[in-house]
Write a protein that holds these residues in place. Structure first.
Motif, mmCIF file in Angstrom:
data_model
loop_
_atom_site.group_PDB
_atom_site.id
_atom_site.type_symbol
_atom_site.label_atom_id
_atom_site.label_comp_id
_atom_site.label_asym_id
_atom_site.label_seq_id
_atom_site.Cartn_x
_atom_site.Cartn_y
_atom_site.Cartn_z
ATOM 1 N N ALA A 324 0.867 -1.297 -0.038
ATOM 2 C CA ALA A 324 -0.302 -0.018 0.122
ATOM 3 C C ALA A 324 0.939 1.311 -0.173
ATOM 4 O O ALA A 324 1.958 1.346 0.636
ATOM 5 N N GLU A 329 -2.810 6.310 0.587
ATOM 6 C CA GLU A 329 -3.896 5.489 0.528
ATOM 7 C C GLU A 329 -4.526 4.932 1.900
ATOM 8 O O GLU A 329 -5.479 3.852 1.850
ATOM 9 N N MET A 333 -7.959 2.233 2.323
ATOM 10 C CA MET A 333 -7.568 0.927 2.955
ATOM 11 C C MET A 333 -8.920 1.012 3.914
ATOM 12 O O MET A 333 -9.339 0.065 4.054
ATOM 13 N N ILE A 370 2.062 -3.511 4.853
ATOM 14 C CA ILE A 370 0.659 -3.208 4.636
ATOM 15 C C ILE A 370 0.144 -3.653 3.135
ATOM 16 O O ILE A 370 1.040 -2.855 2.177
ATOM 17 N N PHE A 372 -2.217 -4.353 -0.373
ATOM 18 C CA PHE A 372 -3.690 -4.529 -1.179
ATOM 19 C C PHE A 372 -3.561 -5.536 -2.040
ATOM 20 O O PHE A 372 -2.644 -6.224 -2.497
ATOM 21 N N THR A 384 -7.283 -6.078 1.704
ATOM 22 C CA THR A 384 -6.131 -5.430 2.432
ATOM 23 C C THR A 384 -5.693 -6.148 3.636
ATOM 24 O O THR A 384 -6.402 -7.019 4.179
#
Length: 481
Positions: A324, A329, A333, A370, A372, A384
């Motif tokens: 991410a 973003e 998220m 993290i 996506f 996610t």
């Protein structure tokens, strides 16, 4: 706490079980086998053998052959509350289960059945328990022990219950750390941790935050929270927390502070309080029982697996997984998570302001963990997951563990393998950072997620049990324990 008593301390083992402790009593076995059992199960050895106590780290040599002196020594050594609890079988140590009265008909004496309304049953050995005259006699014995241990109830002299002040923060932090020290998963906090997560939270109301002082020192603290966003989804439910120094647990101090919290929550319109507690932290369960809480249907499992041998993450055809882009973003998220979790009963959507304050997002070292999941055809975000390493927790507990959090897949995209791919991607990130164990948690009602995690090699290592207390709507301050 978890103890192991040697074969000379059988009666002490029974009493410690009546105090709610997990106590193994294997009987006469070799010293090396005792030592191995202690290390394997993470127990504290209680023994009359001085030489054995010297060979087993963290053990306690029980110096007296008098039961009261033995109990007093253990209570003082480990700061145990001297309060009875029907949570474990005194004979076999198995957890007890409360059973309906109808189920014990013909299985207990007729007089007992006629006089008692509440019964407990041991599913392992079949014994039944109730609070009869023997219970009263045990309580009297423990009152004498509390007095000898210096934990008798305060007569109120010098006790003041008042609202929390910002200048209390340092002492309040020390109080909380001391009160929660028995929690095997507790992470010691610094004043800044409480400032950031509690005092600076937009929903924090200083009117619901109380402390008790005795002789000028903080001995207890409590807080109630009644958050409109939660009420809108779950109804008039509130959250409460209570921290009491071991010497004051089960005394007037505990009841006075909690009474103030309940009065505040009633004044806001709350009708019940919901909390949760790690089932290994028996002192917290006893506290909730003393205050009138009962178990709720809520239960969350903490699960772990070794990071070695994890399969490679392979997204399904037509999808890809990418890191991410933060902070740009964060809003996207949050949107995916809220939509994914909207299918869960009683889910409370997270606000953007609250989400930005999440501890994982606040640590830049976690940002590369993290991820996506997105469709390749149009770049639409469909899932996610957050991965993180809490280095302070690892340092405090001497482990190398990383965590997987908030794994989310949109309802329309489930059943394609995206959840598995995101989970394995997080696991790979944790392993690549030298962590030997991976952790996550899941509500037991989420059967699909439970199945996914078990198939990926995770096993339950801790259970968080929900508790609830109906406080109704009497005038503030009318609550009684």
């Amino acid at each position: 706490m978890k103890f192991l008593c040697d074969h000379m301390l059988g009666t002490l083992a029974k009493w410690l079980r009546f105090l709610g402790n997990d106590v193994a009593y294997p009987g006469p076995i070799e010293d090396n086998d005792l030592k191995a059992a202690v290390e394997r199960d993470g127990r504290v050895l209680l023994t009359r053998d001085r030489e054995l106590a010297g060979r087993v780290a963290g053990s306690l040599q029980v110096t007296s052959d008098d039961l009261d002196d033995q109990l007093l020594q253990v209570i003082r050594a480990f700061h145990l509350p001297a309060d009875l609890s029907l949570s474990r079988c005194s004979l076999c140590n198995a957890p007890l289960e409360e059973v309906p009265k109808a189920e014990v008909a013909g299985k207990v004496p007729e007089k007992v059945f006629a006089l008692q309304e509440t019964f407990w049953h041991c599913p392992a050995c079949g014994r039944f328990y109730w609070k009869g005259s023997h219970w009263t006699n045990m309580e009297a014995r423990l009152r004498e022990l509390r007095a000898r241990a210096g934990t008798a109830e305060s007569d109120g002299a010098g006790l003041e219950v008042r609202q929390f002040r910002r200048e209390d923060l340092e002492d309040y932090t020390a109080l909380r750390n001391a009160a929660e020290a028995g929690d095997p998963d507790y992470k010691e906090l610094a004043p800044e941790d409480i400032r950031r997560t509690v005092l600076d939270d937009p929903s924090y109301d200083p009117g619901g935050h109380f402390v008790a002082t005795e002789g000028g020192s903080l001995v207890a603290g409590g807080r109630g929270a009644y958050v409109p966003a939660i009420v809108a989804v779950r109804g008039p439910v509130a959250y409460a927390e209570l921290f009491v120094l071991p010497a004051h647990q089960g005394t007037r101090v505990e009841r006075e502070v909690f009474g103030e919290v309940v009065g505040y929550l009633r004044s806001r319109g709350a009708e019940r309080i919901e909390v949760r507690a790690d089932t290994r932290f028996t002192a917290k369960a006893r506290q909730l029982e003393r205050l009138g809480f009962s178990k709720s249907e809520y239960q969350n499992h903490g699960m772990e697996r070794d990071t070695a041998g994890a399969a490679e993450p392979t997204p399904p055809e037509g999808y890809r997984i990418r890191v991410a882009g933060l902070p740009e973003e964060i809003e996207a998220m949050r949107g995916v998570m809220n939509e994914a979790f909207s299918t869960r009963e009683r889910h409370v959507p997270m606000s953007l302001e609250r989400f930005r304050r999440h501890w994982i997002l606040e640590d830049p070292e976690n940002h590369s963990g993290i991820f996506f999941a997105e469709r390749q055809a149009d770049g639409e975000l469909v899932g996610t997951v957050m991965s993180a390493i809490d280095r302070k927790y690892n340092d405090d507990h001497g482990v190398r563990r990383g965590g997987t959090f908030a794994l989310s897949v949109l309802p329309s995209e489930r059943g394609k393998g995206l959840g598995t791919a995101l989970l394995l991607q997080s696991l790979r990130w944790i392993a690549d950072r030298g962590m030997s164990r991976a952790y996550l948690s899941v509500n037991v009602s989420n059967l699909d997620a439970l199945g996914l995690y078990r198939s990926a090699g995770y096993r339950t290592v801790q259970v968080f049990q929900g508790y609830r207390l109906e406080i109704g709507s009497p005038p503030a301050g009318a609550w009684k324990p």
